[in-house]
Every structure is written in structure tokens, then in C-alpha cells.
Enzyme design. Structure first.
Site, short mmCIF file in Angstrom:
data_model
loop_
_atom_site.label_atom_id
_atom_site.label_comp_id
_atom_site.label_asym_id
_atom_site.label_seq_id
_atom_site.Cartn_x
_atom_site.Cartn_y
_atom_site.Cartn_z
N ALA A 163 125.78 7.67 86.51
CA ALA A 163 124.44 7.41 85.97
C ALA A 163 124.14 5.91 85.99
CB ALA A 163 124.34 7.95 84.54
N LYS A 164 125.11 5.10 85.58
CA LYS A 164 124.86 3.66 85.48
C LYS A 164 124.78 3.00 86.86
CE LYS A 164 124.45 3.10 81.02
NZ LYS A 164 123.07 3.03 80.49
N SER A 173 125.66 -0.69 83.21
CA SER A 173 126.89 -0.92 82.46
C SER A 173 127.96 -1.41 83.43
CB SER A 173 127.37 0.38 81.82
OG SER A 173 128.70 0.26 81.37
N TYR A 193 129.06 9.03 83.38
CA TYR A 193 128.42 7.79 82.92
C TYR A 193 128.40 6.72 84.03
CZ TYR A 193 127.60 3.94 79.51
OH TYR A 193 127.11 2.86 78.80
N ALA A 194 129.52 6.61 84.76
CA ALA A 194 129.59 5.64 85.85
C ALA A 194 128.57 5.98 86.94
CB ALA A 194 131.01 5.60 86.44
N ASP A 232 112.46 12.48 73.09
CA ASP A 232 113.66 12.62 73.92
C ASP A 232 113.24 12.19 75.32
OD1 ASP A 232 115.67 13.48 75.62
OD2 ASP A 232 116.09 15.29 74.47
N VAL A 233 113.82 11.09 75.80
CA VAL A 233 113.37 10.54 77.09
C VAL A 233 113.63 11.47 78.27
CG1 VAL A 233 113.56 8.12 76.35
CG2 VAL A 233 115.53 9.24 77.45
N ARG A 292 118.74 1.78 66.91
CA ARG A 292 119.98 1.09 66.52
C ARG A 292 120.58 0.37 67.73
NH1 ARG A 292 124.24 6.23 66.11
NH2 ARG A 292 124.93 6.08 68.28
N GLY A 308 115.56 4.30 72.80
CA GLY A 308 116.86 4.28 72.10
C GLY A 308 116.98 3.06 71.21
N ALA A 309 115.85 2.65 70.61
CA ALA A 309 115.82 1.36 69.90
C ALA A 309 115.97 1.50 68.38
CB ALA A 309 114.54 0.61 70.24
#
Ligand code: NAI
Length: 251
Positions: A155-156, A140, A152-153, A61-62, A14, A11-12
């Protein structure tokens, strides 16, 4: 330099990933930039090369197993065996739980968790062979819970458990694994959040800054500085840690 280490940053193209890739290049590493879109990945790599670095950009795509295997093989071929991996690729699909679709849940879990798993499994073999490795996973502050981010929570927070387990399993081979958990960092991701909630990015940043002890929001380079620290040779006794990069303590 007689032996240049090879780093992969996902994801590098940007944002935070791009800042990490540039920083690792300045630290003397060769860098492979992975992102979804080939042109953006190659452009990011070209910027690094223009600054005197050695970088390549490739599309992957990872979350897709075969693509990850192919990308890592290509990196080995074109730049050398990777011994530094930064799992940074990420997406948001925010929604309150009662409105969250199964697709929103799955896509976030896939990119962050499945992606980090597939990338790490593919790269660890080269680290084990080299008896040296540095893995940095992007968690995160949302891992502590955040309204509208059940996917997201999860996953992180999952990435934190993943990181600690990597530290246990791979430590005997000279490999460390650490997580960076940023707070508010000004990137396209947070800019999109401003749009989604119907405010301007400037307003969102000002509001964020007011609640952060150092009274500013973070920049991608703030995260890159932490990644640069974790991947150093001299950081070999620091593993399984979660570093909050958030302008203040979080709990
Ligand atoms: P961004 O949206 O600016 O960049 C993310 C990059 O990942 C994009 O270039 C995107 O194309 C790429 N990507 C997405 N899915 C991919 C996939 N399946 N395979 C390969 N590449 C993929 O986001 P930003 O802000 O730079 O975030 C980077 C990481 O930091 C993410 O993991 C994010 O969750 C995390 N983070 C960001 C924070 C922020 O405030 N910006 C705070 C905490 C964590």
C-alpha cells in the site's frame, strides 16, 4: 486574511494526522479533520479552535465512496472549497505472509490506497477550479519492504506511484503532489505494535532510537513540519517527490 485556504486532513483525530492538522492551522489554513469516529474528530477540531484556528471535525471512512463524496460536499458547504489534501488515514494489520488473511490484506489496501484515491478524486475538482492545489500522501519507510507487512508495504509503495502520477496529471492546473515516508514515529500505531510483539513501548522506542542516525525516534511534529513545507505556495516547483522523514537516509 482575505482568502483563507481550506485543508482536509484524513485520520486527523490523533497521531500524525492531528499534528499535521494543528500545524496547518498555525500556518493560517482552515482545517477539516476527518476520522472514523465523529466525537474524536470533533474534539480534535475543537482543540484547534481553542488555539485560535478555524476547524471542523467530521466522521467518514475514507474507503467508502459515498461517505467520502458526502464528507467533501459538507466541507465545501461549511468551510469552503478545499485546495489542500493530506491523505494520512491508515491502519496496520501486520502478519507474516503465510498467516495473512485476505481480510487483513484487503482492509489495509482499502484504507490507504482506495481511501487516498477516493479522497483525491473528490477533492481535485476544487483544486482544478482554483488552479491551485497541494496533495500530500503519507507513505512509509515500509514501502522499501518490511517483514510482516506485505499488505502495508504494498500500500505504501503504491501510494508513491499514485503520488507521482497525480503530479503528472494535475501539475498543469497548479497542483503539486508529494509523499512523506516517515520512519519510526511515536504514536498510538507504534505503541500498538509494541504490544503486539510483546515488548513495552519504551523498549521499542529505545531499540528504534539506537538504530536511527539522529539517535531518537520521530514525533508527529517532525512529519507535520514536512507537510507544512510541501503545502506552501512557494513549494510550487516541488512535485512528485518522496521525502523520507526518518532521522537518516533510507534505501
Ligand atoms: P494512528 O493509528 O495513531 O492514527 C491513524 C488515524 O487514522 C486514526 O485516528 C484512525 O482512526 C484513522 N483512520 C483509520 N482508518 C480510517 C478510515 N478508513 N477512514 C478515516 N480515518 C481512518 O496512526 P499514525 O501513526 O498517526 O499514522 C498516520 C499515518 O502515517 C498512517 O497512514 C500511517 O500508515 C503513516 N505512518 C506512520 C508511521 C509511524 O511510525 N507511526 C510511520 C510511517 C507511516
Amino acid at each position: 486574511m482575505s482568502h483563507q485556504r481550506v485543508a482536509i486532513v484524513t485520520g486527523a483525530a490523533r497521531g500524525i494526522g492531528e499534528a499535521i492538522a494543528r500545524r496547518l492551522s498555525r500556518d493560517g489554513l482552515a482545517v477539516a479533520v476527518i476520522d472514523l469516529d465523529e466525537n474524536s474528530a470533533v474534539s480534535a477540531a475543537e482543540l484547534i479552535n481553542a488555539e485560535g484556528g478555524r476547524a471542523i471535525g467530521l466522521a467518514a471512512d475514507v474507503a467508502v465512496e459515498a461517505t467520502v463524496e458526502k464528507a467533501v460536499a459538507e466541507i465545501v458547504e461549511r468551510v469552503g472549497a478545499p485546495t489542500v489534501l493530506v491523505n494520512n488515514a491508515g491502519i496496520l494489520r501486520d502478519n507474516l505472509l503465510f498467516k495473512m488473511s485476505t481480510t487483513e490484506w484487503d482492509s489495509v489496501i482499502d484504507v490507504h490506497l482506495r481511501g487516498a484515491f477516493l479522497m483525491t478524486r473528490a477533492v481535485q475538482t476544487h483544486m482544478v477550479e482554483a488552479r491551485f492545489g497541494r496533495i500530500v500522501n503519507l507513505s512509509s519507510s515500509s514501502a522499501l519492504g518490511n517483514r510482516g507487512q506485505a499488505n502495508y508495504a504494498a500500500a505504501k509503495a503504491g501510494l508513491q506511484g499514485f503520488t507521482k502520477t497525480l503530479a503528472l496529471e494535475l501539475g498543469p492546473f497548479g497542483i503539486t503532489a508529494n509523499a512523506i515516508a516517515p520512519g519510526f514515529i511515536a504514536t498510538a500505531m507504534t505503541e500498538a505494535t509494541a504490544e503486539r510483539i510483546g515488548t513495552t513501548f519504551e523498549e521499542l522506542k529505545a531499540k528504534g532510537a539506537a538504530s536511527i542516525p539522529v539517535r531518537r525516534v520521530g514525533e508527529p511534529d517532525d512529519v507535520a513540519a514536512a507537510a507544512s513545507f510541501f503545502i506552501r505556495e512557494e513549494a510550487s516547483f516541488i512535485s512528485g517527490q518522496v521525502l523520507y522523514v526518518a532521522g537518516g537516509p533510507l534505501n
